[in-house]
Design an enzyme around this catalytic site. Sequence first.
Site, short mmCIF file in Angstrom:
data_model
loop_
_atom_site.label_atom_id
_atom_site.label_comp_id
_atom_site.label_asym_id
_atom_site.label_seq_id
_atom_site.Cartn_x
_atom_site.Cartn_y
_atom_site.Cartn_z
N SER A 124 -74.23 -46.40 -80.96
CA SER A 124 -74.88 -45.11 -80.74
C SER A 124 -75.82 -44.79 -81.88
O SER A 124 -75.58 -45.20 -83.03
CB SER A 124 -73.79 -44.04 -80.66
OG SER A 124 -74.33 -42.76 -80.81
N TYR A 150 -65.65 -39.81 -83.91
CA TYR A 150 -66.22 -40.67 -82.85
C TYR A 150 -67.34 -41.53 -83.42
O TYR A 150 -67.36 -42.76 -83.25
CB TYR A 150 -66.75 -39.80 -81.68
CG TYR A 150 -67.72 -40.56 -80.81
CD1 TYR A 150 -67.26 -41.50 -79.89
CD2 TYR A 150 -69.11 -40.37 -80.92
CE1 TYR A 150 -68.16 -42.23 -79.11
CE2 TYR A 150 -70.00 -41.09 -80.14
CZ TYR A 150 -69.52 -42.02 -79.24
OH TYR A 150 -70.42 -42.75 -78.48
N LYS A 154 -67.86 -45.89 -84.20
CA LYS A 154 -68.99 -46.77 -83.84
C LYS A 154 -69.46 -47.54 -85.09
O LYS A 154 -69.73 -48.74 -85.02
CB LYS A 154 -70.16 -45.94 -83.27
CG LYS A 154 -69.86 -45.32 -81.93
CD LYS A 154 -69.70 -46.39 -80.86
CE LYS A 154 -69.22 -45.84 -79.54
NZ LYS A 154 -68.76 -46.83 -78.59
P1 NAD Z 1 -67.55 -43.39 -69.97
O1 NAD Z 1 -66.44 -42.56 -70.48
O2 NAD Z 1 -68.16 -43.02 -68.67
O3 NAD Z 1 -67.10 -44.93 -69.89
C1 NAD Z 1 -66.19 -45.49 -70.79
C2 NAD Z 1 -65.07 -46.12 -70.00
O4 NAD Z 1 -64.13 -46.69 -70.90
C3 NAD Z 1 -64.31 -45.12 -69.13
O5 NAD Z 1 -64.35 -45.55 -67.78
C4 NAD Z 1 -62.89 -45.12 -69.70
O6 NAD Z 1 -61.92 -44.93 -68.70
C5 NAD Z 1 -62.84 -46.49 -70.38
N1 NAD Z 1 -61.87 -46.58 -71.46
C6 NAD Z 1 -61.73 -45.77 -72.53
N2 NAD Z 1 -60.72 -46.20 -73.32
C7 NAD Z 1 -60.22 -47.32 -72.73
C8 NAD Z 1 -59.15 -48.21 -73.04
N3 NAD Z 1 -58.38 -48.03 -74.12
N4 NAD Z 1 -58.93 -49.25 -72.22
C9 NAD Z 1 -59.68 -49.44 -71.10
N5 NAD Z 1 -60.69 -48.62 -70.74
C10 NAD Z 1 -60.95 -47.57 -71.55
O7 NAD Z 1 -68.66 -43.44 -71.12
P2 NAD Z 1 -70.15 -44.00 -71.06
O8 NAD Z 1 -71.04 -42.84 -71.22
O9 NAD Z 1 -70.32 -44.93 -69.95
O10 NAD Z 1 -70.17 -44.78 -72.44
C11 NAD Z 1 -69.96 -46.19 -72.53
C12 NAD Z 1 -69.98 -46.59 -73.98
O11 NAD Z 1 -71.25 -46.22 -74.54
C13 NAD Z 1 -68.93 -45.90 -74.85
O12 NAD Z 1 -68.45 -46.82 -75.80
C14 NAD Z 1 -69.70 -44.79 -75.53
O13 NAD Z 1 -69.13 -44.43 -76.75
C15 NAD Z 1 -71.05 -45.44 -75.71
N6 NAD Z 1 -72.15 -44.48 -75.84
C16 NAD Z 1 -72.31 -43.52 -74.89
C17 NAD Z 1 -73.31 -42.57 -75.03
C18 NAD Z 1 -73.49 -41.48 -74.01
O14 NAD Z 1 -74.11 -40.45 -74.33
N7 NAD Z 1 -73.01 -41.60 -72.79
C19 NAD Z 1 -74.17 -42.62 -76.13
C20 NAD Z 1 -73.99 -43.63 -77.08
C21 NAD Z 1 -72.97 -44.56 -76.92
C1 UD1 Z 2 -73.94 -35.86 -79.52
C2 UD1 Z 2 -73.03 -36.13 -80.69
C3 UD1 Z 2 -73.18 -37.59 -81.12
C4 UD1 Z 2 -72.92 -38.52 -79.94
C5 UD1 Z 2 -73.84 -38.15 -78.77
C6 UD1 Z 2 -73.56 -38.97 -77.52
C7 UD1 Z 2 -72.65 -34.04 -81.89
C8 UD1 Z 2 -72.95 -33.27 -83.13
N1 UD1 Z 2 -73.31 -35.21 -81.78
O1 UD1 Z 2 -75.27 -36.12 -79.88
O2 UD1 Z 2 -72.26 -37.87 -82.16
O3 UD1 Z 2 -73.20 -39.86 -80.30
O4 UD1 Z 2 -73.64 -36.76 -78.45
O5 UD1 Z 2 -72.27 -38.74 -77.05
O6 UD1 Z 2 -71.84 -33.63 -81.07
N2 UD1 Z 2 -77.18 -28.92 -76.65
C9 UD1 Z 2 -77.24 -27.57 -76.35
N3 UD1 Z 2 -76.22 -27.04 -75.61
C10 UD1 Z 2 -75.16 -27.77 -75.17
C11 UD1 Z 2 -75.10 -29.15 -75.48
C12 UD1 Z 2 -76.13 -29.69 -76.24
O7 UD1 Z 2 -78.18 -26.87 -76.73
O8 UD1 Z 2 -74.27 -27.21 -74.52
C13 UD1 Z 2 -78.27 -29.51 -77.44
C14 UD1 Z 2 -77.83 -30.09 -78.78
O9 UD1 Z 2 -77.86 -29.10 -79.77
C15 UD1 Z 2 -78.86 -31.20 -78.98
C16 UD1 Z 2 -79.19 -31.67 -77.56
O10 UD1 Z 2 -78.80 -30.59 -76.70
O11 UD1 Z 2 -80.03 -30.68 -79.55
C17 UD1 Z 2 -78.43 -32.92 -77.13
O12 UD1 Z 2 -77.04 -32.73 -77.37
P1 UD1 Z 2 -75.94 -33.82 -76.95
O13 UD1 Z 2 -76.14 -34.18 -75.52
O14 UD1 Z 2 -74.60 -33.30 -77.34
O15 UD1 Z 2 -76.32 -35.12 -77.80
P2 UD1 Z 2 -76.51 -35.32 -79.38
O16 UD1 Z 2 -76.54 -34.02 -80.09
O17 UD1 Z 2 -77.67 -36.23 -79.57
#
Ligand code: NAD
Ligand code: UD1
Length: 334
Positions: A124, A150, A154
């Site tokens: 991330s 969290y 990562k």
């Molecule tokens: P998600 O929660 O939809 O998918 C993650 C999946 O992992 C889920 O289906 C959950 O059931 C499974 N899981 C969690 N712990 C587990 C375990 N111990 N054993 C087996 N399965 C398990 O999330 P996503 O948005 O698809 O994210 C996927 C990956 O990308 C994650 O590692 C997340 O941290 C990373 N990521 C997501 C975002 C985002 O904003 N969505 C941003 C940056 C990184």
């Molecule tokens: C957040 C996490 C980051 C994580 C990422 C993806 C925090 C401080 N950071 O990042 O660690 O990797 O999500 O899971 O939580 N916002 C609003 N109202 C809301 C929600 C969000 O105004 O209810 C704004 C936030 O202030 C930000 C933007 O929307 O400016 C995006 O927020 P968000 O989706 O939570 O992502 P990140 O802040 O990038």
Amino acid sequence: MKILLTGGTGYIGSHTAIELIKQGYEVEIMDNLFNSKITVLDKIEEITGVKPKFYEVDLLDKEGMRKMFEEGKYELVIHFAGLKAVGESVEKPLKYYENNVGGTINLLECMKEFGVHKIIFSSSATVYGDQGVSELTEEMQTGVGITNPYGETKHVIEEILKDVAEADPKFEATILRYFNPVGTHESGLIGEDPNDIPNNLMPIIMKVSTGEIEKLKVYGDDYDTVDGTGVRDYIHVVDLAKGHVAAVKKMQPGISIYNLGTGKGTSVLEMIKAFEEASGKKLPYEIVGRRAGDLAEIYANPSKAERELGWKTEKTVEDAMRDTIKYLDYCASK
Ligand code: NAD
Ligand code: UD1
């Protein structure tokens, strides 16, 4: 090539499964279904004509994992599985370290035991912490100023992968640093469907639009940005999924790190406007104070991925909003 997707029924994993199947890869999925639903497999089949083999296994269940690897004979693992609720990670740090870091160690041990040398890891942009600049490049120092457990998981997993690569010349690891994934598959059949309470902007916008949440709280309008609200790099999840396909094609020994983002920032108010235009509905919101740990503005410099993987984003925030609304309509019709 046979690929295992951990967390493959989740939001990003399921979209990636579709793009891999479309490119002819054989995909198997493992997930403990903590934050996703098994019905996603039927949707993948509806879209691609292929239903991936599924293992309901927990990363922490070493024996279950070993059995799966024994049967699977995988060549590559794409490791999506993990917990991702930032707020919960502050309250329950050990749960996050155990699941995300401990789970990854189990996975890497199984890979080693069964001779699997290739892994792509879902990292991330959070690993960059606060760099004091908006545009982030892969060679910047990571791990300083991360504001929640969290994000720390990562960073720690990235370090573990680097150490494993150091110890084993055959090991190939690609770290993908996602910016902010949004949108859904254009069919509207799958999308982000969290079982937990969302804390990210897009899932909250979705819940406000369906009335499940009364209004969106905009966290601060006094940042030094285009309109005072926070600016992020929102990447369409299908573009992100295609980034994984590009990474699969480019695996090489050692560690490779890529930002997956658009290179363009969008403010919270711009996101609200884009959703309102796509849906034709007003989105209720109020400006509240800043959220602890938030940065004003960050976006990817995605040029390394373009240069080395031949990948760049094609879709816009408007596309993401249109597809999300299609998905919301589909969910409402069920
Ligand atoms: P998600 O929660 O939809 O998918 C993650 C999946 O992992 C889920 O289906 C959950 O059931 C499974 N899981 C969690 N712990 C587990 C375990 N111990 N054993 C087996 N399965 C398990 O999330 P996503 O948005 O698809 O994210 C996927 C990956 O990308 C994650 O590692 C997340 O941290 C990373 N990521 C997501 C975002 C985002 O904003 N969505 C941003 C940056 C990184
Ligand atoms: C957040 C996490 C980051 C994580 C990422 C993806 C925090 C401080 N950071 O990042 O660690 O990797 O999500 O899971 O939580 N916002 C609003 N109202 C809301 C929600 C969000 O105004 O209810 C704004 C936030 O202030 C930000 C933007 O929307 O400016 C995006 O927020 P968000 O989706 O939570 O992502 P990140 O802040 O990038």
